[in-house]
Design a protein around this motif. Structure first.
Motif, PDB file in Angstrom:
ATOM      1  N   ALA A  89     -22.092   2.402 -92.602  1.00 49.66           N
ATOM      2  CA  ALA A  89     -22.163   1.572 -91.399  1.00 49.66           C
ATOM      3  C   ALA A  89     -22.603   0.151 -91.741  1.00 49.66           C
ATOM      4  O   ALA A  89     -22.092  -0.824 -91.188  1.00 49.66           O
ATOM      5  N   ARG A  90     -23.565   0.047 -92.668  1.00 49.52           N
ATOM      6  CA  ARG A  90     -24.065  -1.267 -93.069  1.00 49.52           C
ATOM      7  C   ARG A  90     -23.020  -2.016 -93.862  1.00 49.52           C
ATOM      8  O   ARG A  90     -22.855  -3.229 -93.728  1.00 49.52           O
ATOM      9  N   GLY A  91     -22.276  -1.280 -94.721  1.00 57.44           N
ATOM     10  CA  GLY A  91     -21.228  -1.909 -95.513  1.00 57.44           C
ATOM     11  C   GLY A  91     -21.757  -2.965 -96.457  1.00 57.44           C
ATOM     12  O   GLY A  91     -21.071  -3.956 -96.703  1.00 57.44           O
ATOM     13  N   SER A  92     -22.949  -2.792 -96.959  1.00 52.45           N
ATOM     14  CA  SER A  92     -23.510  -3.785 -97.872  1.00 52.45           C
ATOM     15  C   SER A  92     -24.281  -3.094 -98.985  1.00 52.45           C
ATOM     16  O   SER A  92     -24.764  -1.975 -98.826  1.00 52.45           O
ATOM     17  N   VAL A  93     -24.368  -3.778-100.117  1.00 52.27           N
ATOM     18  CA  VAL A  93     -25.168  -3.302-101.237  1.00 52.27           C
ATOM     19  C   VAL A  93     -26.039  -4.461-101.706  1.00 52.27           C
ATOM     20  O   VAL A  93     -25.573  -5.583-101.875  1.00 52.27           O
ATOM     21  N   ARG A  94     -27.310  -4.184-101.888  1.00 50.98           N
ATOM     22  CA  ARG A  94     -28.278  -5.216-102.289  1.00 50.98           C
ATOM     23  C   ARG A  94     -28.521  -5.084-103.790  1.00 50.98           C
ATOM     24  O   ARG A  94     -29.001  -4.053-104.260  1.00 50.98           O
ATOM     25  N   VAL A  95     -28.165  -6.146-104.526  1.00 54.89           N
ATOM     26  CA  VAL A  95     -28.215  -6.117-105.983  1.00 54.89           C
ATOM     27  C   VAL A  95     -29.189  -7.183-106.473  1.00 54.89           C
ATOM     28  O   VAL A  95     -29.175  -8.330-106.003  1.00 54.89           O
ATOM     29  N   ASP A  96     -30.035  -6.792-107.421  1.00 55.79           N
ATOM     30  CA  ASP A  96     -30.961  -7.730-108.070  1.00 55.79           C
ATOM     31  C   ASP A  96     -30.615  -7.760-109.555  1.00 55.79           C
ATOM     32  O   ASP A  96     -30.682  -6.736-110.232  1.00 55.79           O
ATOM     33  N   ALA A  97     -30.226  -8.937-110.076  1.00 55.17           N
ATOM     34  CA  ALA A  97     -29.843  -9.071-111.483  1.00 55.17           C
ATOM     35  C   ALA A  97     -30.601 -10.223-112.115  1.00 55.17           C
ATOM     36  O   ALA A  97     -31.160 -11.081-111.417  1.00 55.17           O
ATOM     37  N   THR A  98     -30.629 -10.241-113.441  1.00 56.00           N
ATOM     38  CA  THR A  98     -31.222 -11.385-114.126  1.00 56.00           C
ATOM     39  C   THR A  98     -30.323 -12.607-113.906  1.00 56.00           C
ATOM     40  O   THR A  98     -29.099 -12.466-113.764  1.00 56.00           O
ATOM     41  N   PRO A  99     -30.892 -13.816-113.861  1.00 56.32           N
ATOM     42  CA  PRO A  99     -30.090 -15.013-113.546  1.00 56.32           C
ATOM     43  C   PRO A  99     -28.904 -15.219-114.483  1.00 56.32           C
ATOM     44  O   PRO A  99     -27.807 -15.553-114.029  1.00 56.32           O
ATOM     45  N   THR A 100     -29.112 -15.035-115.806  1.00 52.78           N
ATOM     46  CA  THR A 100     -28.022 -15.268-116.750  1.00 52.78           C
ATOM     47  C   THR A 100     -26.884 -14.282-116.533  1.00 52.78           C
ATOM     48  O   THR A 100     -25.708 -14.654-116.538  1.00 52.78           O
ATOM     49  N   GLN A 119     -14.567  -4.275 -97.228  1.00 52.99           N
ATOM     50  CA  GLN A 119     -15.497  -3.807 -96.200  1.00 52.99           C
ATOM     51  C   GLN A 119     -16.945  -3.808 -96.673  1.00 52.99           C
ATOM     52  O   GLN A 119     -17.855  -3.572 -95.871  1.00 52.99           O
ATOM     53  N   ILE A 120     -17.185  -4.059 -97.970  1.00 51.68           N
ATOM     54  CA  ILE A 120     -18.545  -4.005 -98.519  1.00 51.68           C
ATOM     55  C   ILE A 120     -19.008  -5.403 -98.888  1.00 51.68           C
ATOM     56  O   ILE A 120     -18.355  -6.117 -99.655  1.00 51.68           O
ATOM     57  N   GLU A 121     -20.147  -5.789 -98.358  1.00 55.10           N
ATOM     58  CA  GLU A 121     -20.754  -7.080 -98.686  1.00 55.10           C
ATOM     59  C   GLU A 121     -21.759  -6.892 -99.828  1.00 55.10           C
ATOM     60  O   GLU A 121     -22.612  -6.001 -99.775  1.00 55.10           O
ATOM     61  N   VAL A 122     -21.652  -7.721-100.859  1.00 55.33           N
ATOM     62  CA  VAL A 122     -22.606  -7.699-101.967  1.00 55.33           C
ATOM     63  C   VAL A 122     -23.651  -8.776-101.711  1.00 55.33           C
ATOM     64  O   VAL A 122     -23.338  -9.969-101.668  1.00 55.33           O
ATOM     65  N   ARG A 123     -24.892  -8.351-101.545  1.00 56.83           N
ATOM     66  CA  ARG A 123     -25.997  -9.295-101.344  1.00 56.83           C
ATOM     67  C   ARG A 123     -26.729  -9.428-102.672  1.00 56.83           C
ATOM     68  O   ARG A 123     -27.525  -8.572-103.051  1.00 56.83           O
ATOM     69  N   LEU A 124     -26.421 -10.490-103.385  1.00 61.66           N
ATOM     70  CA  LEU A 124     -26.904 -10.675-104.748  1.00 61.66           C
ATOM     71  C   LEU A 124     -28.124 -11.588-104.788  1.00 61.66           C
ATOM     72  O   LEU A 124     -28.101 -12.698-104.258  1.00 61.66           O
ATOM     73  N   GLY A 125     -29.189 -11.099-105.419  1.00 57.66           N
ATOM     74  CA  GLY A 125     -30.371 -11.908-105.693  1.00 57.66           C
ATOM     75  C   GLY A 125     -30.672 -11.861-107.177  1.00 57.66           C
ATOM     76  O   GLY A 125     -30.133 -11.020-107.904  1.00 57.66           O
ATOM     77  N   THR A 126     -31.513 -12.758-107.644  1.00 57.37           N
ATOM     78  CA  THR A 126     -31.855 -12.786-109.064  1.00 57.37           C
ATOM     79  C   THR A 126     -33.369 -12.791-109.260  1.00 57.37           C
ATOM     80  O   THR A 126     -34.113 -13.320-108.431  1.00 57.37           O
ATOM     81  N   SER A 127     -33.796 -12.181-110.351  1.00 55.09           N
ATOM     82  CA  SER A 127     -35.193 -12.215-110.756  1.00 55.09           C
ATOM     83  C   SER A 127     -35.268 -11.887-112.235  1.00 55.09           C
ATOM     84  O   SER A 127     -34.319 -11.364-112.818  1.00 55.09           O
ATOM     85  N   GLN A 128     -36.381 -12.213-112.845  1.00 54.80           N
ATOM     86  CA  GLN A 128     -36.595 -11.929-114.257  1.00 54.80           C
ATOM     87  C   GLN A 128     -37.853 -11.094-114.424  1.00 54.80           C
ATOM     88  O   GLN A 128     -38.701 -11.035-113.543  1.00 54.80           O
TER      89      GLN A 128
END
Length: 289
Positions: A89-100, A119-128
């Motif tokens: 229902a949300r159709g999204s995936v929350r991803v945390d990756a290293t910046p590089t 139909q799937i939104e990728v919500r990408l954030g970065t952290s180290q």
């Protein structure tokens, strides 16, 4: 008999897991009295005691143990089904990756994922550094197992480090042996102190020969320094494939790329359907890289 109260079942399983009404209350964000009343109501519904109450302690009765063995897996299956439905229902995936990794590998390929799964939104954030468990992320991507924060990681792509420099770098046509690099500036990342010692050792130069280093904080800056002609960089090849293809960098053919690590997928819990789809795509795309 009327249907079993699902909320009371959840409270019962939580209290049994903790062997404490107080600790169960802390997890469920209610009072110990509320936990006790839910359990009492369930016992009244079943007509049997599920716990033996002792001073500051509870213990499952024999019937309580039997009931827990039957109820806990069923309740877990219901919760997992709910997660899958919410994920769809949300159709999204929350991803945390290293910046590089995000900048040089993932983002250039996200258009492919969107084309395959609009139909799937990728919500990408970065952290180290170490993962901070918050429940706000479906999938983490990390290289260093020391950063997994106790979570299980699944390797999905191998990393190989390669020597690269600008095609305008002076004198590169005269390099014949690995020792020739000791006479030119070498680009080093503080975030990856392991790479040059490994290369030196593999090239037969010892782990720390005399060399002139230009040091940068991270791989992103090191790659840009190589593009600008500041020196020869030793970087993961997967981050410079596009720059090599476009001619902004060239590979220095003094040694073959060597295995320098792997990238892992780490989930904080049971993934929803959108996260499963993204993880499957990521594994396939990495296998093709």
């Amino acid at each position: 008999m009327s249907a079993l109260p699902l909320n009371a079942l959840r409270v019962f399983v939580t209290a049994a897991r903790h062997a404490s009404f107080k600790d169960a209350a802390g997890e469920l964000c209610v009072t110990p009295g509320a936990v006790s009343r839910q359990v009492q109501g369930l016992e009244a519904h079943l007509g049997v005691p599920l716990f033996e109450r002792r001073h500051r302690a509870i213990e499952l009765t024999q019937l309580g143990q039997l009931f827990l063995a039957q109820v806990a897996p069923a309740l877990a299956a219901i919760e997992q089904a709910g997660e899958r439905v919410r994920g769809l229902a949300r159709g999204s995936v929350r991803v945390d990756a290293t910046p590089t990794f995000a900048l040089h590998w993932l983002i250039p390929r996200l258009a492919e994922f969107r084309a395959e799964h609009p139909q799937i939104e990728v919500r990408l954030g970065t952290s180290q550094g170490p993962i901070v468990k918050s429940g706000a992320v479906d999938l983490h991507i990390r290289r260093d197992p020391a950063h997994f924060a106790g979570l299980a990681g699944e390797p999905f792509m191998r990393e190989h480090a390669a020597l690269v420099c600008s095609p305008r770098f002076p004198g590169r046509s005269g390099w014949r042996t690995p020792a020739d690099l000791l006479a030119v500036p070498l680009v080093r990342m503080r975030s990856r102190p392991d790479l040059w010692p490994k290369w030196f050792a593999a090239a037969g130069l010892g782990e720390a020969p005399a060399a002139e280093f230009i040091e940068f904080d991270n791989t992103i800056l090191a790659i840009q320094a190589a593009v600008e002609g500041l020196g020869v960089a030793l970087v993961p090849r997967l981050f410079v494939d596009g720059l090599l293809l476009g001619g902004a960098l060239v590979e220095v053919p003094l040694a073959a790329p060597f295995a320098s690590g792997a990238y892992y997928l780490i989930g904080e819990g049971e993934p929803g359907e959108a996260a499963r789809v993204f993880a499957g795509w990521l594994r396939r795309r990495a296998a093709d890289a």
